[in-house]
Design an enzyme around this catalytic site. Structure first.
Site, PDB file in Angstrom:
ATOM      1  CB  THR A 125      53.492  50.756  74.998  1.00 16.67           C
ATOM      2  OG1 THR A 125      53.569  50.094  73.734  1.00 16.67           O
ATOM      3  CG2 THR A 125      52.753  49.872  75.977  1.00 16.67           C
TER       4      THR A 125
ATOM      5  N   GLY B 225      49.284  51.039  67.117  1.00 16.93           N
ATOM      6  CA  GLY B 225      49.903  50.370  65.980  1.00 16.93           C
ATOM      7  C   GLY B 225      51.179  49.671  66.427  1.00 16.93           C
TER       8      GLY B 225
ATOM      9  CE  LYS C 273      51.660  46.387  69.534  1.00 21.66           C
ATOM     10  NZ  LYS C 273      52.562  47.542  69.445  1.00 21.66           N
TER      11      LYS C 273
ATOM     12  CB  VAL D  15      58.736  56.925  69.717  1.00 13.64           C
ATOM     13  CG1 VAL D  15      59.636  56.992  68.508  1.00 13.64           C
ATOM     14  CG2 VAL D  15      57.357  56.460  69.341  1.00 13.64           C
ATOM     15  N   GLY D  16      57.847  55.295  72.581  1.00 13.52           N
ATOM     16  CA  GLY D  16      57.085  55.469  73.826  1.00 13.52           C
ATOM     17  C   GLY D  16      55.580  55.447  73.628  1.00 13.52           C
TER      18      GLY D  16
END
Ligand SMILES: Nc1ncnc2c1ncn2[C@@H]1O[C@H](COP(=O)(O)OP(=O)(O)OP(=O)(O)O)[C@@H](O)[C@H]1O
Ligand SMILES: [Mg+2]
Length: 214
Positions: free
Chosen positions: A15, A99, A31, A12-13
C-alpha cells in the site's frame, strides 16, 4: 498505464508503494477487495499519503469487515464475490491496482488473485522484503505469476539495503529490479514522495511497461 501491485506476503508494504507510485504517475488507485474495515483501509492510507484527489480513488468493489483472506471474509459475511464483477477494470487509463496479501491468496474458493491478474492481462509489480526469506518468497511468487502468464514488470524491494538478495533475485528470477524503498520514519506524504523519487525511476518503470505491452 494500468499496473497490478502484488507482493510476496501481507504487510510487505504494497500500500505504501502504491501510494508513492500513484502519486508519481498521477494514477488512480483501486483496491478491488478490502477485507478489514476497523483500521484505516488501504484506500484511506493511499489517500492520506499520496494526497490524491477524490476522483482518483476508485471505490472498492467489495468491502468486507473481517480482517481475513477475502474468500473467507466474504463467506463469514455472506457476501458472494463474483469474479465477473471484478473482471471489468475501472475505465481509468492510468491506474494502480493493489491485490491483497500475496499472489496466491484466494479471491473465492475457485479463484486466486493470480488467476484474476491473468484475466486482466496487465503487468504486475511484485513488492518484496529485502530481509532474510525474501529470495524464496520472491522467486516462488514470480513462478506463480509466470505459470499463469501474468506479465511481470519487475520487483520493488522494501526495507533495509541487502545487495545480494536483490542481485540473486534479479538473476535467478530473470526480472528487472525496479529499486528499493527504505523503511521510512516518519512516514509522511513528503517523506514518501521524496524517498520514492530517489528509489524508483518512473521513466524506467514506463519503459518496462511498454516493453511488455507493445
Ligand atoms: N517504506 C515503509 N516505511 C515505513 N513503514 C512502512 C513502509 N512500508 C510499509 N510500512 C508499514 O508497514 C505496515 C504494512 O505495510 P502495508 O500496509 O503497505 O502492507 P501491504 O503489503 O499493503 O499489506 P496488505 O496485504 O494488508 O495490503 C504498515 O503499517 C505500513 O505503514
Ligand atoms: Mg495493502
Amino acid at each position: 498505464m494500468r499496473v497490478i501491485v502484488t507482493g510476496t506476503d501481507t504487510g510487505v508494504g504494497k500500500t505504501i508503494f502504491c501510494a508513492g507510485l500513484a502519486r508519481s504517475l498521477g494514477a488512480a488507485y483501486w483496491k478491488p477487495i478490502q477485507s478489514g474495515l476497523l483500521e484505516e483501509t488501504d484506500t484511506e492510507v493511499v489517500q492520506r499519503l499520496a494526497e490524491l484527489p477524490a476522483a482518483k480513488l476508485i471505490a472498492e468493489a467489495y468491502r468486507l469487515r473481517t480482517p481475513a483472506s477475502p474468500h473467507w471474509a466474504a463467506e463469514i459475511e455472506n457476501v458472494l464475490v463474483e469474479p465477473d464483477v471484478l473482471s471489468s477494470l475501472p475505465p481509468e487509463e492510468c491506474l494502480v491496482i493493489e491485490g491483497a496479501g500475496g499472489a496466491l491468496v484466494p479471491v473465492t474458493r475457485h479463484m486466486l488473485y493470480a488467476d484474476m491478474f491473468a484475466r486482466w492481462s496487465i503487468p504486475a509489480i511484485v513488492c518484496a522484503r529485502t530481509s532474510l526469506g525474501t529470495i524464496n518468497h520472491t522467486l516462488m511468487t514470480l513462478e506463480a505469476l509466470r505459470i499463469r502468464r501474468v506479465p511481470v514488470l519487475g520487483v520493488a524491494f522494501i526495507g533495509d539495503e541487502h545487495l545480494e538478495n536483490a542481485r540473486i533475485i534479479e538473476a535467478l528470477g530473470n526480472v528487472p529490479n525496479l529499486g528499493r524503498l527504505p523503511w521510512l520514519s516518519p512516514l509522511t506524504p513528503d517523506s514518501l514522495q521524496s524517498a520514492f523519487g530517489r528509489s524508483f525511476s518512473v521513466s524506467s518503470i514506463r519503459q518496462h511497461y511498454d516493453a511488455l505491452t507493445r
